[in-house]
Design an enzyme around this catalytic site. Structure first.
Site, mmCIF file in Angstrom:
data_model
loop_
_atom_site.group_PDB
_atom_site.id
_atom_site.type_symbol
_atom_site.label_atom_id
_atom_site.label_comp_id
_atom_site.label_asym_id
_atom_site.label_seq_id
_atom_site.Cartn_x
_atom_site.Cartn_y
_atom_site.Cartn_z
ATOM 1 N N ASN A 408 0.833 -1.203 0.000
ATOM 2 C CA ASN A 408 0.000 0.000 0.000
ATOM 3 C C ASN A 408 0.863 1.246 0.000
ATOM 4 O OD1 ASN A 408 -1.822 2.148 0.670
ATOM 5 N ND2 ASN A 408 -3.253 0.643 1.426
ATOM 6 N N ASP A 409 1.464 1.556 1.110
ATOM 7 C CA ASP A 409 2.197 2.821 1.231
ATOM 8 C C ASP A 409 3.384 2.911 0.274
ATOM 9 O OD1 ASP A 409 0.484 3.566 3.331
ATOM 10 O OD2 ASP A 409 1.669 2.379 4.740
ATOM 11 N N ILE A 410 4.037 1.792 -0.036
ATOM 12 C CA ILE A 410 5.250 1.848 -0.863
ATOM 13 C C ILE A 410 4.938 2.013 -2.345
ATOM 14 C CG2 ILE A 410 6.568 0.471 0.782
ATOM 15 C CD1 ILE A 410 6.250 -1.910 -1.115
ATOM 16 N N SER A 449 -0.264 2.324 7.661
ATOM 17 C CA SER A 449 -0.166 3.690 8.183
ATOM 18 C C SER A 449 -1.508 4.398 8.220
ATOM 19 C CB SER A 449 0.813 4.504 7.330
ATOM 20 O OG SER A 449 0.310 4.638 6.013
#
Length: 480
Positions: A408-410, A449
């Site tokens: 997700n975040d990366i 996050s």
């Protein structure tokens, strides 16, 4: 009982093995051998320390060592690869607490020696450490007190900080940044009080100063890590690893144990370097992260327009059959689903069909650096097709299909497109530049996050919902 010569030689040998172990871990092909270097080095260190000169109490020490070894073996065998970061955090807490206990005991022994000397008592009943203290000059005893203070402070911070990191990684503690009213000023105030107590202790105050110092340090560790959000937890674990090393080194000075000093310094320095590298990879300020996000400024994230469009296994398989180049981006979701073997089989089938297949690995994919690399190596994915972010990021525009598995975040374009995002400026894998992107994900929730991902709403992105392993398995019989 072994002579000091044997212990010194063993310390050198163990230190060399630890250095070889750290050096070997930088290469996937050498990692297994490097781990064995570390295992043998630790076995040598424990044996020759336990049976060195001045050591006694074997009737209780040996049973405790056996119990600890059996417990460690049992826990390590039960812990899944996805839970390894939590285990690492838990082990860091043990090192920190051990440092506090050893430092307390060192001061009690120091006081015992001073009391005996004041009464002109003999030294025949002194422990090995107390006998060592009895030979120290006044200025050396002051340095011993400073070592005790440092060990208690860094050990206590490491203990409670690691406990909170464990809780956040395990989902037992809210991953969001939370602090008490007063925020960083509470940490600063507690640190100033610790300094005052340290001065009082060195000036001759009682043992109570060390107890209060430990209590304040426990608070700092708890409050510090509570103030760091889940997105920075990989850095936090590495940072706590460094703290545990410095705590061990401080105790090494206290006990005049050269091996403990060397080992602690190796762990402390390597952990600090890794934390810095990870902060750079995440575009985080190193000092800000270790101080609990002090000085961090966060704007308001931009609104996301559009909707997430789902696709079934048939649609994904058709795109893969038509593609010439494929990049797979794995994340923590792949680890949770234990999908690495299914992914490896998918890669084998695609490569057998003449397609170029590679992996793009972000430095902080998963919960620890190298997490994805270990999983893929375990599934026998060839090392040469597993590429780091910097090696593959420029290739996405020429890529036909990207499959994102549990990340997700990366892969969040907000890092580059939204200055108000909490991850603004963080280097990410630019998967959205590929012709087609398929995201394997359980549902429409946010990542670890808690940040929404605009990638899921882009026109060239389709959401492949479901358990990662089941989803990949469903593709295998559809690939030509």
């Amino acid at each position: 009982m072994l002579g000091q010569g044997f212990v010194s030689a063993a310390s050198i040998a163990a230190s060399v093995l630890f250095i070889l172990s750290l050096g070997g871990l930088s290469n996937q092909e050498k990692a297994k051998r490097a781990v064995w270097y570390g295992i043998v080095g630790m076995a040598v260190a424990v044996f020759f320390t336990a049976f060195g000169p001045g050591i006694g109490g074997y009737w209780w020490m040996i049973p405790m060592m056996i119990i600890g070894a059996v417990a460690g073996w049992h826990v390590a065998k039960r812990v899944a690869m996805t839970e390894m970061p939590q285990l690492v955090a838990a082990l860091h807490s043990f090192v920190g607490l051990a440092a506090v206990f050893v430092a307390w005991n060192a001061d009690l022994e120091r006081r015992r020696v001073l009391a005996a000397q004041a009464l002109e008592a003999g030294q025949q009943e002194f422990s090995a450490f107390a006998a060592l203290v009895a030979t120290k000059a006044p200025d050396e005893l002051m340095f011993l007190q400073l070592e005790v203070v440092f060990a208690i402070f860094i050990g206590a911070v490491t203990f409670t900080g690691s406990v909170i990191a464990f809780g956040k990684l395990a989902g037992k503690v809210d991953g969001k940044s939370r602090q008490l009213p007063g925020g960083h000023m509470l940490n600063a105030g507690a640190a100033v009080l610790c300094l005052v107590l340290a001065i009082a202790y060195v000036s001759g105050a009682g043992f109570w100063t060390l107890l209060v110092l430990a209590a304040l340090s426990f608070f700092i560790g708890w409050h510090l890590i509570m103030g760091i959000g889940g997105a920075d937890m990989p850095v936090v674990v590495s940072m706590l690893n460094s703290y545990s090393g410095w705590a061990a080194a401080a105790i090494g000075f206290t006990l005049s144990n050269d091996l403990l000093i060397v080992t602690g310094a190796l762990v402390g320095s390597s952990g600090a370097i890794l934390s810095y590298i990870m902060c750079k990879a995440m575009n985080r300020n190193f000092v800000s992260v270790i101080l609990g996000g002090f000085g961090a400024v966060q704007g308001v994230s931009a609104e996301i327009e559009g909707e997430q469009v789902a696709i079934d296994a048939g649609g994904v398989a058709a795109a893969l059959n038509d593609a010439d180049s494929v990049i797979i981006v794995p994340g923590y979701g792949m680890a949770v689903a234990q999908a690495q073997n299914a992914v490896s089989e998918l890669v084998r089938k695609l490569r057998s069909a003449g397609k170029e297949v590679r992996f793009g690995i972000h430095p902080v994919a998963g919960r620890l650096p190298g997490h994805m690399n270990v999983l893929l190596a375990e599934a026998r994915v060839p090392y040469d097709i597993v590429l780091e972010m910097d090696e593959i990021n420029d290739d996405f525009p020429e890529t036909d299909v990207v499959i994102v598995i549990g990340s997700n975040d990366i892969v969040n374009p907000a890092a580059e497109e939204d200055p108000g995002s909490p991850i603004a400026g963080m280097p990410v894998l630019k998967v959205w530049e590929a012709k087609q992107v398929f995201v394997s994900k359980r549902g429409q929730g946010t990542g670890y996050s808690g940040i929404e991902n605009p990638l899921f709403f882009k026109e060239n992105t389709r959401m492949f919902y479901g358990d990662a392993r089941a989803s990949v398995d469903s593709l295998l019989h559809l690939i030509d």
